[in-house]
Design an enzyme around this catalytic site. Sequence first.
Site, PDB file in Angstrom:
ATOM      1  N   THR A   2       0.856  -1.189   0.000  1.00  0.00           N
ATOM      2  CA  THR A   2       0.000   0.000   0.000  1.00  0.00           C
ATOM      3  C   THR A   2       0.890   1.237   0.000  1.00  0.00           C
ATOM      4  O   THR A   2       2.093   1.142  -0.288  1.00  0.00           O
ATOM      5  CB  THR A   2      -1.006  -0.044   1.177  1.00  0.00           C
ATOM      6  OG1 THR A   2      -1.939   1.025   1.051  1.00  0.00           O
ATOM      7  CG2 THR A   2      -0.312   0.046   2.525  1.00  0.00           C
ATOM      8  N   ASN A   3       0.339   2.401   0.280  1.00  0.00           N
ATOM      9  CA  ASN A   3       1.136   3.632   0.325  1.00  0.00           C
ATOM     10  C   ASN A   3       0.561   4.566   1.378  1.00  0.00           C
ATOM     11  O   ASN A   3      -0.435   4.246   2.018  1.00  0.00           O
ATOM     12  CB  ASN A   3       1.193   4.285  -1.063  1.00  0.00           C
ATOM     13  CG  ASN A   3      -0.184   4.685  -1.549  1.00  0.00           C
ATOM     14  OD1 ASN A   3      -0.816   5.574  -1.006  1.00  0.00           O
ATOM     15  ND2 ASN A   3      -0.667   3.990  -2.582  1.00  0.00           N
ATOM     16  N   LEU A   4       1.180   5.724   1.539  1.00  0.00           N
ATOM     17  CA  LEU A   4       0.868   6.594   2.673  1.00  0.00           C
ATOM     18  C   LEU A   4      -0.245   7.603   2.409  1.00  0.00           C
ATOM     19  O   LEU A   4      -0.459   8.507   3.212  1.00  0.00           O
ATOM     20  CB  LEU A   4       2.135   7.338   3.126  1.00  0.00           C
ATOM     21  CG  LEU A   4       3.210   6.436   3.739  1.00  0.00           C
ATOM     22  CD1 LEU A   4       4.479   7.232   4.005  1.00  0.00           C
ATOM     23  CD2 LEU A   4       2.697   5.801   5.023  1.00  0.00           C
TER      24      LEU A   4
END
Length: 221
Positions: A29-31
């Site tokens: 995933t990412n931030l």
Amino acid sequence: LAAKPLAGRRLLITAGPTFEAIDPVRGITNLSSGKMGFAIARAAREAGAEVTLVAGPVHLDTPRGVRRIDVRSARQMHDAVLPQAAAHDVFVATAAVADWRPASLSAQKIKKDGKKIAPIFELSENPDILAAVAALPGGPYCVGFAAESEKLEQHAREKLRRKKLPLIVGNLGPATFGRDDNALLLVDAQTTQALPADGSAVDKLTLARELVAEIARRVAQ
Ligand code: C5P
């Protein structure tokens, strides 16, 4: 200026990250926090639009009056967006969609093999949701986002051409993910414009209201 410049318009917005599962307990995933997309949804609703928000995994309350569809992966986001995109007037793609996903999903949790050999994951490319919507005949007015670590205007304009968009919005603030304030760079085929005009960071709701007003002006033309 009309108080409800988007009255009678339908807006579709993607927001947040996507989550690409590796096994039942892990993923890529990412931030992205989803804050900018949710702020745009709220601002668009305030401006009188009928708003559909397709959200990846985020921890945010649904803005009042907004129809929300929760998804997890890029492919789920794609499948939620595409069938209804043509029924909308505007599509704003703020989601930080994962570019790749693990090529295969392990049904069981992947275990250490005891030989100290780390697994190698093969990746597959995810569908480009924004490019797909922009390619729909008679589709909505498409607004893309660009988060770049360098050469923002140049990369944004390349993206505008590659995805065939009328407008792309660059994140001027460094490390904008998760923060409450930001500044934007609006790039179209001819012009570049900072929002706010002096490029100083303001809170995302103020920014969203200005962006929505700008989108309303462009859609009305
Ligand atoms: O190609 P890149 O990810 O840099 O482009 C960013 C823009 O494209 C954003 O508006 C993002 O929401 C959208 N996008 C998308 N589907 C993807 C990748 C990006 O809709 N698979």
